[in-house]
Design a protein around this motif. Structure first.
Motif, PDB file in Angstrom:
ATOM      1  N   GLY A  67      -2.107   4.976  -1.959  1.00 60.24           N
ATOM      2  CA  GLY A  67      -2.211   4.401  -2.438  1.00 60.24           C
ATOM      3  C   GLY A  67      -2.248   2.668  -1.180  1.00 60.24           C
ATOM      4  N   ILE A  68      -1.271   3.336  -0.021  1.00 65.23           N
ATOM      5  CA  ILE A  68      -1.195   2.549   0.825  1.00 65.23           C
ATOM      6  C   ILE A  68      -2.609   2.421   1.515  1.00 65.23           C
ATOM      7  CG2 ILE A  68      -0.339   1.624   3.261  1.00 65.23           C
ATOM      8  CD1 ILE A  68       2.350   3.088   1.715  1.00 65.23           C
ATOM      9  N   ALA A  69      -2.640   3.508   1.894  1.00 68.18           N
ATOM     10  CA  ALA A  69      -4.544   3.441   2.957  1.00 68.18           C
ATOM     11  C   ALA A  69      -5.277   3.173   1.811  1.00 68.18           C
ATOM     12  CB  ALA A  69      -4.313   5.029   3.434  1.00 68.18           C
ATOM     13  N   ALA A  70      -5.995   3.316   1.384  1.00 63.49           N
ATOM     14  CA  ALA A  70      -6.592   2.989   0.128  1.00 63.49           C
ATOM     15  C   ALA A  70      -6.163   1.764  -0.083  1.00 63.49           C
ATOM     16  CB  ALA A  70      -6.258   3.364  -0.920  1.00 63.49           C
ATOM     17  N   THR A  71      -5.474   0.687  -0.079  1.00 58.66           N
ATOM     18  CA  THR A  71      -5.547  -0.625   0.142  1.00 58.66           C
ATOM     19  C   THR A  71      -5.809  -0.868   1.069  1.00 58.66           C
ATOM     20  OG1 THR A  71      -2.935  -0.506  -1.883  1.00 58.66           O
ATOM     21  CG2 THR A  71      -3.602  -2.782  -0.928  1.00 58.66           C
ATOM     22  N   ALA A  72      -5.522  -0.318   1.664  1.00 62.59           N
ATOM     23  CA  ALA A  72      -5.415  -1.343   3.355  1.00 62.59           C
ATOM     24  C   ALA A  72      -7.442  -1.355   3.343  1.00 62.59           C
ATOM     25  CB  ALA A  72      -5.159  -0.444   4.975  1.00 62.59           C
ATOM     26  N   ARG A  73      -7.769  -0.431   3.567  1.00 59.31           N
ATOM     27  CA  ARG A  73      -9.379  -0.413   3.131  1.00 59.31           C
ATOM     28  C   ARG A  73      -9.998  -0.874   2.230  1.00 59.31           C
ATOM     29  NH1 ARG A  73     -11.026   6.471   3.538  1.00 59.31           N
ATOM     30  NH2 ARG A  73      -9.904   6.339   5.338  1.00 59.31           N
ATOM     31  N   ILE A  74      -9.625  -0.662   0.937  1.00 63.05           N
ATOM     32  CA  ILE A  74     -10.418  -2.095  -0.349  1.00 63.05           C
ATOM     33  C   ILE A  74     -10.104  -3.501  -0.012  1.00 63.05           C
ATOM     34  CG2 ILE A  74      -9.973  -2.509  -1.973  1.00 63.05           C
ATOM     35  CD1 ILE A  74      -9.202  -0.420  -3.420  1.00 63.05           C
ATOM     36  N   CYS A  75      -9.267  -4.050   0.618  1.00 66.62           N
ATOM     37  CA  CYS A  75      -8.184  -5.077   1.265  1.00 66.62           C
ATOM     38  C   CYS A  75      -9.530  -5.148   2.011  1.00 66.62           C
ATOM     39  CB  CYS A  75      -6.983  -5.518   1.352  1.00 66.62           C
ATOM     40  SG  CYS A  75      -5.929  -5.692  -0.315  1.00 66.62           S
ATOM     41  N   ALA A  76      -9.362  -4.524   3.314  1.00 66.92           N
ATOM     42  CA  ALA A  76     -10.440  -4.811   4.365  1.00 66.92           C
ATOM     43  C   ALA A  76     -12.103  -5.007   4.179  1.00 66.92           C
ATOM     44  CB  ALA A  76     -10.680  -3.743   5.526  1.00 66.92           C
ATOM     45  N   GLU A  77     -12.122  -4.048   3.342  1.00 66.91           N
ATOM     46  CA  GLU A  77     -13.772  -4.130   3.287  1.00 66.91           C
ATOM     47  C   GLU A  77     -14.128  -5.135   1.879  1.00 66.91           C
ATOM     48  OE1 GLU A  77     -14.371  -0.212   2.586  1.00 66.91           O
ATOM     49  OE2 GLU A  77     -13.566   0.222   4.762  1.00 66.91           O
ATOM     50  N   THR A  78     -13.661  -5.221   0.955  1.00 68.98           N
ATOM     51  CA  THR A  78     -13.671  -6.165  -0.251  1.00 68.98           C
ATOM     52  C   THR A  78     -13.071  -7.449  -0.272  1.00 68.98           C
ATOM     53  OG1 THR A  78     -12.346  -5.252  -2.140  1.00 68.98           O
ATOM     54  CG2 THR A  78     -14.292  -4.189  -1.470  1.00 68.98           C
ATOM     55  N   SER A  79     -13.513  -7.921  -1.332  1.00 76.61           N
ATOM     56  CA  SER A  79     -12.561  -9.538  -2.198  1.00 76.61           C
ATOM     57  C   SER A  79     -11.731  -9.029  -3.193  1.00 76.61           C
ATOM     58  CB  SER A  79     -13.431 -10.244  -2.633  1.00 76.61           C
ATOM     59  OG  SER A  79     -14.368 -10.377  -3.237  1.00 76.61           O
ATOM     60  N   THR A  80     -11.762  -7.650  -3.659  1.00 73.54           N
ATOM     61  CA  THR A  80     -10.792  -7.017  -4.901  1.00 73.54           C
ATOM     62  C   THR A  80      -9.381  -7.292  -4.242  1.00 73.54           C
ATOM     63  OG1 THR A  80     -12.448  -5.888  -5.419  1.00 73.54           O
ATOM     64  CG2 THR A  80     -10.274  -4.541  -5.815  1.00 73.54           C
ATOM     65  N   ARG A  81      -8.756  -7.654  -5.516  1.00 74.21           N
ATOM     66  CA  ARG A  81      -7.082  -7.802  -5.365  1.00 74.21           C
ATOM     67  C   ARG A  81      -6.434  -6.199  -5.757  1.00 74.21           C
ATOM     68  NH1 ARG A  81      -5.807 -12.490  -3.662  1.00 74.21           N
ATOM     69  NH2 ARG A  81      -7.522 -14.074  -3.457  1.00 74.21           N
ATOM     70  N   VAL A  82      -4.990  -6.083  -5.133  1.00 69.78           N
ATOM     71  CA  VAL A  82      -5.148  -4.640  -5.053  1.00 69.78           C
ATOM     72  C   VAL A  82      -3.494  -5.301  -5.808  1.00 69.78           C
ATOM     73  CG1 VAL A  82      -3.899  -2.521  -4.619  1.00 69.78           C
ATOM     74  CG2 VAL A  82      -6.390  -3.369  -3.968  1.00 69.78           C
ATOM     75  N   LEU A  83      -3.206  -4.684  -7.018  1.00 73.55           N
ATOM     76  CA  LEU A  83      -1.350  -4.772  -7.618  1.00 73.55           C
ATOM     77  C   LEU A  83      -1.599  -3.100  -7.705  1.00 73.55           C
ATOM     78  CD1 LEU A  83      -1.668  -6.471 -11.148  1.00 73.55           C
ATOM     79  CD2 LEU A  83      -0.346  -7.365  -9.483  1.00 73.55           C
ATOM     80  N   VAL A  84      -0.158  -2.542  -6.805  1.00 73.68           N
ATOM     81  CA  VAL A  84       0.226  -1.436  -6.435  1.00 73.68           C
ATOM     82  C   VAL A  84       1.567  -0.818  -7.439  1.00 73.68           C
ATOM     83  CG1 VAL A  84       1.962  -0.469  -5.486  1.00 73.68           C
ATOM     84  CG2 VAL A  84       0.215  -1.546  -4.282  1.00 73.68           C
ATOM     85  N   LEU A  85       1.408  -0.512  -8.259  1.00 68.54           N
ATOM     86  CA  LEU A  85       2.065   0.564  -8.882  1.00 68.54           C
ATOM     87  C   LEU A  85       3.650   0.823  -8.315  1.00 68.54           C
ATOM     88  CD1 LEU A  85      -0.618   1.646 -11.315  1.00 68.54           C
ATOM     89  CD2 LEU A  85       0.638  -0.257 -11.735  1.00 68.54           C
TER      90      LEU A  85
END
Length: 238
Positions: A67-85
């Motif tokens: 989830g950490i690596a996925a969060t980094a990619r999503i936040c770098a590539e998109t405007s989508t916000r991430v809530l970590v569980l």
């Protein structure tokens, strides 16, 4: 909530029962739509690119890509916000997730109303970190690898702020809410919100979490500092 666009949510967790449970809770809300699911981090990144959700609920421990690596990619590539569980609020991986760009974190044993509120808060551009969590989590993550006097590069970034904006950032980093900052400095909460928005815009930050991290990295606030009622705000420069 008629007339308003529905919030689009993607649920990423390797446990189907967890995805189903969160999906049922969120789909029951009039303003939220679950647009997709992902069983691992790689799928979460791909589905986010395809679907463009407003918020991703992201489990940390998942196969293929965590989830950490996925969060980094999503936040770098998109405007989508991430809530970590996460299962534990002191999970060391939460620190890395916040550094990767997550807008906050949720415990998996949260109440359903907390889940719904969290999605709405983060989708609105706010950060989901209580003041006590801000002090404990953010201070710890930056103190582990920051030089004692802070990063000069991070410190230089703050030069674009006015004195009032700098003080607002300091209070935010100390864990004060907008209402608490307003009470300390005898201004309206709307005024504080404007200062916070200006800080984020000038520094090119996504949200309050990133602002807090930068404040610690720059040395503006040191680990262990607390907001102290009665402190005087420096005069704002024009």
């Amino acid at each position: 909530m008629a007339g308003q666009p529905r919030l689009r949510v993607l649920i990423a967790d390797d446990q189907a029962l967890v995805r189903d449970g969160f999906g049922m809770i969120l789909s029951a809300q009039p303003d939220i739509t679950v647009v997709g699911e992902a069983a691992d981090g790689a799928e979460a990144v791909e589905r986010t690119r395809e679907l463009g959700p407003d918020v991703v609920l992201m489990d940390i421990r998942m196969p293929n890509l965590d989830g950490i690596a996925a969060t980094a990619r999503i936040c770098a590539e998109t405007s989508t916000r991430v809530l970590v569980l996460t299962t534990f609020d002191l999970d060391e991986y939460v620190y890395d997730a916040l550094r990767a760009g997550a807008s906050g974190f949720l415990l998996k044993d949260m109440r359903r109303e907390e889940l719904v509120n969290a999605v709405r808060v983060v989708a609105a551009g706010e950060a989901l970190l209580a003041p006590t969590v801000t002090r404990r989590l953010i201070a710890d993550v930056v103190s582990r690898d920051r030089p004692a006097r802070g990063s000069s590069a991070a410190s230089d970034r703050l030069a674009v702020l006015t004195a009032r904006e700098t003080e607002t950032l300091r209070q935010v980093a100390r864990g004060l809410s907008n209402a608490e900052i307003a009470a300390v400095h005898v201004v309206s909460e709307h005024t504080v919100k404007t200062h916070v928005s200006n800080v984020l815009a000038k520094l090119g930050l996504r949200d309050r979490v990133q602002a807090v991290v930068l404040a610690y990295e720059s040395g503006l606030v040191l680990p262990g500092d607390l907001g102290v009622p009665g402190e005087t705000m420096p005069p704002a420069r024009s």
